[in-house]
Enzyme design. Structure first.
Site, PDB file in Angstrom:
ATOM      1  N   LYS A   1      72.649  66.869  85.273  1.00  0.00           N
ATOM      2  CA  LYS A   1      72.852  68.047  86.117  1.00  0.00           C
ATOM      3  C   LYS A   1      73.040  69.299  85.249  1.00  0.00           C
ATOM      4  CE  LYS A   1      72.877  65.331  89.629  1.00  0.00           C
ATOM      5  NZ  LYS A   1      72.692  65.154  91.040  1.00  0.00           N
TER       6      LYS A   1
HETATM    7  C1  LIG Z   1      73.096  63.964  91.792  1.00  0.00           C
HETATM    8  C2  LIG Z   1      73.052  64.027  93.256  1.00  0.00           C
HETATM    9  C3  LIG Z   1      74.096  63.542  94.055  1.00  0.00           C
HETATM   10  C4  LIG Z   1      75.348  62.880  93.510  1.00  0.00           C
HETATM   11  O1  LIG Z   1      75.113  62.019  92.484  1.00  0.00           O
HETATM   12  P1  LIG Z   1      76.234  61.227  91.655  1.00  0.00           P
HETATM   13  O2  LIG Z   1      75.398  60.437  90.717  1.00  0.00           O
HETATM   14  O3  LIG Z   1      76.972  60.388  92.617  1.00  0.00           O
HETATM   15  O4  LIG Z   1      77.125  62.200  90.978  1.00  0.00           O
HETATM   16  C5  LIG Z   1      73.993  63.707  95.427  1.00  0.00           C
HETATM   17  N1  LIG Z   1      72.926  64.297  95.989  1.00  0.00           N
HETATM   18  C6  LIG Z   1      71.914  64.779  95.261  1.00  0.00           C
HETATM   19  C7  LIG Z   1      70.787  65.466  95.944  1.00  0.00           C
HETATM   20  C8  LIG Z   1      71.922  64.642  93.872  1.00  0.00           C
HETATM   21  O5  LIG Z   1      70.891  65.081  93.148  1.00  0.00           O
END
Ligand SMILES: *Cc1c(COP(=O)(O)O)cnc(C)c1O
Length: 375
Positions: free
Chosen positions: A181
């Site tokens: 991210k």
């Molecule tokens: C990354 C992401 C999440 C949450 O991901 P985690 O791996 O649980 O931190 C939720 N929704 C979207 C659209 C994502 O890209």
């Protein structure tokens, strides 16, 4: 040659901050948690920030705190990371999908109203790939129909639509901090809301159902351990200080790709939509419609063989095996999502990607398309 699909941006400041926590006696529930939350709430401009152990946990707690459960329907998109609809299932509710806008890849706001039933409780739009376009319209549709809006802004930290920051629309929004991210805490997520009651409930639910001023062994309700440790929070505090520079670096990398691929007419290259500031999460190009999924897969294979990280973002949620089994979805149910999903290629994308690496990837992509489409 090796060019990763993604890569975190860690400096000595992050390393020092993490190491400093390790020499204290408060590895969890120490001072770094409230500091991270206060910094984050200030950055986004919402009253409360509640840090948890993943973006998925953040979304689940929002739904649960909002009282969404068995018998309820939540309208969302089938073109997202699996968490978006998983959390709806986890609280016992039913995801109801609306197909996407082919230009923004976000939920088609115009198509939401037709899917509203007496069981609909909420709309959960996703800022896909960091693109916030149309999220405000989805929010408007939800409010006009007296529905809760929950924003899955996990891919859009720093994005702005029509002057409104991603994560500030609706009852609550969520961000995620997995290492691919915009910023990372290793693993982690955060809930943003202006609602005191939602905030208090989320805090209790992440901490075994404890109430704020009750004792360690007093559990007011059924809860989870979704806490984020002070080690993770220390990393997050340092990353957040640099987040505007991350957004700028990523914007520069996106521009390099746009320039390098300007003459490659066989792919659709993403651009920043009008009235938006895009905080780029990934850089996803799309092969033109005349190519098929086998050719797209071949392009990905060829690039990977050369050490260039790439991926087919996303497989439609409704076509994942457990969704097909549970709901009987089939190919053709959400044609725009399916078509986009068969043509996308996520290219290497991270803060410190250089202009010459971008040029290498662009050149390799062109050659890979030559090879894959000549077969
Ligand atoms: C990354 C992401 C999440 C949450 O991901 P985690 O791996 O649980 O931190 C939720 N929704 C979207 C659209 C994502 O890209």
């Amino acid at each position: 040659m090796k060019i990763n699909l993604s890569s975190p941006d860690i400096t000595q400041a992050e390393i020092d901050a993490v190491v400093a926590v390790l020499s204290t006696n408060q590895l969890s529930l120490g001072p770094k948690l409230p500091q991270f939350e206060a910094d984050f709430a200030r950055y986004i401009g919402r009253k409360h920030a509640i840090a948890v152990n993943s973006g998925t946990s953040a979304l689940q707690l929002i739904l649960q705190a909002a009282g969404i459960g068995p018998g309820d329907e939540v309208i969302t998109t089938p073109f997202s990371f699996i968490s978006t609809s998983n959390v709806i299932l986890m609280v016992g509710a039913t995801p109801v999908f609306v197909d996407i806008d082919p230009d923004t890849y976000n939920i088609d706001s115009q198509a939401i109203a037709a899917k509203i039933t007496p069981k609909t409780k909420a709309v959960m739009p996703v800022d896909v790939f960091g693109n916030p376009a149309g999220i405000d319209t989805a929010y408007d549709v939800a409010t006009q129909n007296n529905l809760i809006c929950i924003e899955d802004s996990c891919e859009a930290l720093g994005s702005v639509v029509n002057g409104r920051k991603a994560g500030t629309l609706g009852l609550a929004g969520a961000f995620a901090f997995y290492p691919n991210k915009q910023m990372t805490t290793g693993e982690g997520g955060i809930i943003l809301t202006d609602d005191d009651q939602i905030a208090a409930l989320c805090k209790s639910l992440r901490n075994q159902g404890r109430d704020a001023d009750a004792g360690w062994l007093a559990h007011a309700r059924l809860g989870y351990n979704y806490r984020l440790s002070d080690i993770n929070c220390a990393l997050g505090i340092e990353q957040l200080k640099r987040v505007d520079s991350f957004v700028a670096k990523r914007s520069q990398v996106a521009q390099w790709y746009q320039q390098a691929l300007a003459d490659e007419s066989r792919v659709v290259v993403p651009t920043e939509p009008d009235n938006c500031r895009m905080s780029w999460f990934v850089f996803v190009v799309r092969l033109q419609d005349q190519f098929n999924a086998q050719q797209r897969n071949a392009v990905i294979d060829i690039l990977r063989e050369q050490g260039i990280g790439c991926s087919n973002y996303f497989t439609p949620i409704h076509l994942q095996p457990f969704m097909v089994e549970k709901f009987g979805y089939k190919l053709g149910d959400f044609p725009i999502t399916e078509n986009v999903s068969q043509h996308t290629i996520a290219l290497p994308f991270y803060n410190n990607l250089t202009q010459s690496q971008v040029a290498t990837v662009a050149e390799a992509l062109t050659k890979a398309i030559d090879t894959a489409t000549a077969r």
